[in-house]
Design a protein around this motif. Structure first.
Motif, mmCIF file in Angstrom:
data_model
loop_
_atom_site.group_PDB
_atom_site.id
_atom_site.type_symbol
_atom_site.label_atom_id
_atom_site.label_comp_id
_atom_site.label_asym_id
_atom_site.label_seq_id
_atom_site.Cartn_x
_atom_site.Cartn_y
_atom_site.Cartn_z
ATOM 1 N N TYR A 89 -1.700 -3.630 -6.878
ATOM 2 C CA TYR A 89 -1.064 -3.524 -5.558
ATOM 3 C C TYR A 89 -0.836 -4.883 -4.881
ATOM 4 O O TYR A 89 -0.848 -4.996 -3.663
ATOM 5 C CB TYR A 89 -1.816 -2.534 -4.643
ATOM 6 N N HIS A 107 0.822 -1.217 0.000
ATOM 7 C CA HIS A 107 0.000 0.000 0.000
ATOM 8 C C HIS A 107 0.855 1.266 0.000
ATOM 9 O O HIS A 107 2.043 1.234 0.286
ATOM 10 C CB HIS A 107 -1.061 -0.005 1.113
ATOM 11 N N TYR A 108 0.166 2.358 -0.360
ATOM 12 C CA TYR A 108 0.783 3.682 -0.418
ATOM 13 C C TYR A 108 0.681 4.304 0.963
ATOM 14 O O TYR A 108 -0.363 4.222 1.612
ATOM 15 C CB TYR A 108 0.027 4.523 -1.445
ATOM 16 N N THR A 138 2.183 -2.470 -9.723
ATOM 17 C CA THR A 138 2.077 -1.090 -9.254
ATOM 18 C C THR A 138 2.693 -0.182 -10.299
ATOM 19 O O THR A 138 3.288 -0.672 -11.269
ATOM 20 C CB THR A 138 2.869 -0.922 -7.932
ATOM 21 N N LEU A 145 5.937 3.238 -0.580
ATOM 22 C CA LEU A 145 5.139 2.026 -0.662
ATOM 23 C C LEU A 145 5.595 1.093 0.441
ATOM 24 O O LEU A 145 6.791 0.969 0.700
ATOM 25 C CB LEU A 145 5.326 1.324 -2.019
#
Lengths: 125, 373
Positions: free
Chosen positions: B173, B85-86, B188, B101
């Protein structure tokens, strides 16, 4: 090949003199350095400029280059083709990609280079 | 001035006719055939980027999860192994030190992918936190890891050809690890297209690059530089850390409040962000497009019409090749008022001339929906 029918500036512009008028453009080296040209900002016809003043700008995707006129004069005509096809500056910088036609006021040009002098400048890096 | 660093793929770039420029201490390929052509290739077929300058920090151990929960605003606990995830590293004021990330490789095994410019500082922060939380091991893998991004509608087929068909099964992702190659293949990217980012040891980077180029050629894959990467990410409304977001900007101001998860425990910056969530924030990042003739650039000033004082610097501005017009992001001071609505008139001053603009919703470009990806 650098055309020998015109003069050059250190800012990589060319100037072609014909009957009291001058056509201004940028050199092949300049367009390569700039990359893909996407917008050209031009002066209005009738606007008068002194030598050394900024008369417009060329924008590529990644950079902006101001255009300075090496001679004083009044704008007679700008290259209207560039409004819809700014890429002409990349494709044909010495021809279809010309920028501005000026009516010379008599001031300058001083210190401009010939094609072979400009070539030496490029060679010197 | 220290000498610029080069990635392990430098020779490949020279071979492909790259023009280089300085970026975050590296001499990076800015363009090959030209930004417009490379941009178009990524939107229509595929492009491949060397982004080995990015930093990779491994965080492992029984306390790795709690360390990252405390350091980042997104909920690492909700991240399943095999997912990414960001997120961000924030100051106590809730502003960006870096965006990043977080990859969860295993229950107690994480990889942070950070920006080159802030890597050293990020590493220090994580290491300092690891001194407090025992049982965490922090390793900087940046120097030994290359990163190749393959992006575009043809990316899945090309990457599957080279690294195996399981890659094309990956959800957005998600990632897979190929232990025998020491490789991590992640779905991604930073372009707004479907695509992959492949982390690979330096020693195998050149072989991988050349193989992708060779196998992808038929599908239109071309090498693409940081010039196209910048126009692609801007069209996709993605922030560039150090330019759009920095230590003066919080995720809420940047329209990234989704990365802040309130139901998790405490994390650095939480208090400050909670105050903004309650009381609102003065500054906001807004997207705009240029309606008049011209291009707004970083550092120009955007003014929202009929809103005295509602103005601020353009943080990113460029000609958007896919849209055929100039777009940008600006950081405007909204005072006590609302964020300017999409459609609101604005203007930007370029070389002494006012050019008409319009506030628009981010992203500027949304890729056409297809199956998969």
């Amino acid at each position: 090949m650098i055309p020998d029918d015109r003069l050059y500036t250190e800012q990589h512009e060319w100037l072609k003199l014909e009957d009291g008028e001058a056509v201004l453009g940028i050199t092949d080296f300049a367009q390569q350095e700039l990359g893909d040209v996407v917008f050209v900002e031009m002066p209005a016809a009738g606007q008068a400029f002194e030598a050394g003043f900024e008369i417009g700008a060329i924008e590529s995707v990644k950079a902006v280059a101001e255009i300075y006129t090496p001679v004083g004069g009044t704008v007679k005509e700008t290259n209207s083709q560039l409004e819809d096809a700014p890429e002409l500056v990349n494709e044909d910088p010495y021809g279809e990609g010309w920028l501005v036609r000026l009516q010379l006021s008599g001031e300058g040009p001083d210190d401009l280079m010939t094609a072979s002098e400009y070539e030496s400048l490029l060679a010197a890096g | 001035m220290t000498r610029a660093l080069r990635t392990v793929l430098y020779r490949c770039h020279v071979e492909s006719g790259a023009r280089f420029g300085p970026y975050a201490g590296y001499e990076m390929p800015i363009q090959y055939q030209g930004v417009l052509a490379e941009h178009r290739a990524v939107r229509e077929r595929a492009g491949m980027f060397d982004v080995s300058h990015m930093g990779e920090i491994s965080v492992r151990g029984p306390r790795a999860l709690s360390l990252l929960q405390g350091l980042t605003p997104n909920n690492v606990d909700a991240l399943a192994p095999g997912r990414a995830h960001y997120s961000a590293l924030l100051t106590a004021r809730g502003t960006f030190i870096d965006d990043l990330l977080v990859y969860r490789l295993g229950e107690e095994d994480f990889l942070l992918v950070v920006n080159a410019a802030s890597r050293a500082r990020d590493l220090e922060l994580v290491q300092a936190a690891a001194q407090v939380e025992e049982d965490v091991r922090v390793d900087d893998l940046s120097g030994e890891t290359a990163l190749i991004a393959v992006q575009g509608p043809e990316a899945a087929g090309i990457v599957a050809d080279v690294v195996g068909s399981e890659a094309s099964e990956l959800r957005y992702y998600s990632f897979l690890q190929q232990a025998s190659e020491g490789r991590l293949v992640s779905r991604t990217g930073y372009t707004g297209e479907d695509g992959f980012e492949i982390y690979t040891p330096n020693e195998s980077a050149e072989t991988l690059w050349l193989e992708l180029l060779e196998r992808g050629g038929d599908r239109g894959l071309v090498p693409a530089g940081l010039g196209a990467r910048d126009t692609l990410r801007l069209e996709a409304g993605m922030m560039l850390c150090g330019q759009d977001i920095d230590e003066t900007t919080t995720p809420i101001e940047a329209g990234l409040s989704w990365m802040v998860k309130w139901k998790k425990g405490d994390f650095v910056g939480r208090e400050a962000l909670a105050r903004q969530r309650q009381g609102g924030c003065r500054h906001r990042l807004v997207g705009f497009e240029v309606v008049g003739r011209g291009i707004a650039r970083h550092g120009h000033r955007l003014t929202v019409s009929d809103r005295p004082g509602c103005a601020g610097p353009v943080t990113s501005g460029a000609f958007a090749p896919t849209l055929g017009r100039a777009i940008g992001i600006a950081r405007v001071d909204c005072g006590d008022g609302d964020v300017p609505e999409p459609g609101a008139a604005a203007s930007v001053e370029v070389r002494g001339r006012e050019i008409a603009c319009r506030i628009v919703k981010l992203p500027f470009y949304l890729r056409p929906k297809t199956s998969g990806g």
